[in-house]
Design a protein around this motif. Structure first.
Motif, PDB file in Angstrom:
ATOM      1  N   ASP A  98       6.310  59.009  -1.722  1.00  0.00           N
ATOM      2  CA  ASP A  98       5.422  58.327  -2.215  1.00  0.00           C
ATOM      3  C   ASP A  98       4.474  57.769  -1.368  1.00  0.00           C
ATOM      4  O   ASP A  98       4.275  56.392  -1.440  1.00  0.00           O
ATOM      5  CB  ASP A  98       5.379  57.469  -3.740  1.00  0.00           C
ATOM      6  CG  ASP A  98       4.295  57.294  -4.327  1.00  0.00           C
ATOM      7  OD1 ASP A  98       3.320  57.976  -4.127  1.00  0.00           O
ATOM      8  OD2 ASP A  98       4.216  56.243  -4.934  1.00  0.00           O
ATOM      9  N   HIS A 101       0.860  55.468  -1.819  1.00  0.00           N
ATOM     10  CA  HIS A 101       0.929  54.519  -2.855  1.00  0.00           C
ATOM     11  C   HIS A 101      -0.174  53.344  -2.322  1.00  0.00           C
ATOM     12  O   HIS A 101      -0.558  53.318  -1.159  1.00  0.00           O
ATOM     13  CB  HIS A 101       2.448  53.647  -2.479  1.00  0.00           C
ATOM     14  CG  HIS A 101       2.604  52.708  -3.951  1.00  0.00           C
ATOM     15  ND1 HIS A 101       1.994  51.390  -3.897  1.00  0.00           N
ATOM     16  CD2 HIS A 101       3.523  52.973  -4.721  1.00  0.00           C
ATOM     17  CE1 HIS A 101       2.278  50.632  -5.038  1.00  0.00           C
ATOM     18  NE2 HIS A 101       3.037  51.538  -5.463  1.00  0.00           N
ATOM     19  N   ARG A 169      -3.908  60.812  -5.347  1.00  0.00           N
ATOM     20  CA  ARG A 169      -2.722  60.619  -6.173  1.00  0.00           C
ATOM     21  C   ARG A 169      -2.961  60.270  -7.520  1.00  0.00           C
ATOM     22  O   ARG A 169      -2.061  60.744  -8.705  1.00  0.00           O
ATOM     23  CB  ARG A 169      -1.961  59.606  -5.390  1.00  0.00           C
ATOM     24  CG  ARG A 169      -0.676  59.246  -6.196  1.00  0.00           C
ATOM     25  CD  ARG A 169      -0.167  57.985  -5.283  1.00  0.00           C
ATOM     26  NE  ARG A 169       1.019  57.248  -5.784  1.00  0.00           N
ATOM     27  CZ  ARG A 169       0.886  56.374  -6.603  1.00  0.00           C
ATOM     28  NH1 ARG A 169      -0.396  55.927  -7.108  1.00  0.00           N
ATOM     29  NH2 ARG A 169       1.896  55.794  -7.000  1.00  0.00           N
ATOM     30  N   GLU A 173      -1.795  62.132 -10.885  1.00  0.00           N
ATOM     31  CA  GLU A 173      -1.015  61.580 -11.823  1.00  0.00           C
ATOM     32  C   GLU A 173      -1.687  61.896 -13.295  1.00  0.00           C
ATOM     33  O   GLU A 173      -0.890  61.933 -14.157  1.00  0.00           O
ATOM     34  CB  GLU A 173      -0.663  60.121 -11.447  1.00  0.00           C
ATOM     35  CG  GLU A 173       0.440  59.724 -10.806  1.00  0.00           C
ATOM     36  CD  GLU A 173       0.475  58.096 -10.518  1.00  0.00           C
ATOM     37  OE1 GLU A 173      -0.549  57.496 -11.200  1.00  0.00           O
ATOM     38  OE2 GLU A 173       1.406  57.947  -9.741  1.00  0.00           O
TER      39      GLU A 173
END
Lengths: 176, 64
Positions: A98, A101, A169, A173
């Motif tokens: 990830d 982040h 991201r 999500e």
């Protein structure tokens, strides 16, 4: 070459970062101890300035310069340690799969700020060194390090790239 | 049909189904919409509706 796992570029970088972290921590401890010891205890400054001929007053001032130099060195190492610490955390997000982040944006900005601060505080330190110990500066030279400023620029650009990456991201999500 | 059963049939997690239900989703894949309409025997318009309001700022939900 693989991006993750044993034998990958990231595994080598992780080893380098781990070694740097340990070496810098030890270095910080040693330099801080030496700096404090130089402030507290008396020693012959000829250990450092071998060719110089010191009077009693000069020796005391030389000791203060050496102690100051060591403590400034400790400050510098602490700054580099902060950078390595942030890099290791960024790396742990990469190995966790990830890398975008949101915390990495802040970490990269911190690295950029620390790099800039380390470069900025170098100038007054150099000026003070020229004033107090011109013979030391004649060896190391004086000047603005463009490479560092370029590195600062690169890090801030990367932070913006990561900010956009973190946004994408988040969107990914919340795409069902 | 329970949420768990619908999630299983559509192929999304219950958490994602809940995000859809509460309107927190940023986007929906055509494949998900297709599966939902197939399982619920409805049209996309039965699942989504437009509510007038201020335009969505893409920077708004950054979790920095």
């Amino acid at each position: 070459m693989r991006a993750l796992g044993p034998g990958s570029v990231s595994s080598f970088l992780k080893i380098i970062l781990d070694v740097a972290q340990v070496a810098l921590s030890i270095g910080l401890g040693v330099v801080t101890t030496l700096g404090l010891a130089a402030l507290i205890f008396h020693f012959d400054p000829k250990i450092v300035f071998q060719d110089a001929d010191f009077s009693q007053a000069d020796a005391a001032s030389a000791r203060r310069i050496i102690a100051g130099g060591l403590l400034i060195g400790a400050l510098y190492i602490a700054g580099v340690l902060v950078i390595v610490g942030r890099l290791r955390r960024i790396f742990s997000t990469l190995t966790a799969g990830d890398p975008f982040h949101p915390d990495n944006v802040r970490r990269l900005r911190t690295i950029g700020v620390v790099l800039a601060v380390l470069e900025i505080i170098r100038y007054p330190i150099m000026l003070i060194t020229v004033w107090l110990a011109p013979e030391v500066m004649s060896k190391s030279g004086f000047g603005m390090n463009l490479t560092t400023w370029f590195a600062v620029l690169v890090v801030f650009v990367l932070a913006e790239v990561f900010r956009e990456g973190a946004r994408l991201r988040r969107e990914a999500e919340l795409t069902i | 049909m329970s949420l768990t059963e619908l999630a299983d049939r559509v192929g999304v997690t219950i958490a994602n189904l809940s995000i859809l239900k509460t309107g927190k989703a940023r986007a929906i894949r055509f494949s998900t919409l297709d599966a939902l309409c197939r399982e619920l025997d409805c049209q996309p318009g039965d699942l989504v509706e437009f509510e007038a309001g201020p335009p969505i700022d893409p920077e708004d939900d950054e979790d920095e």
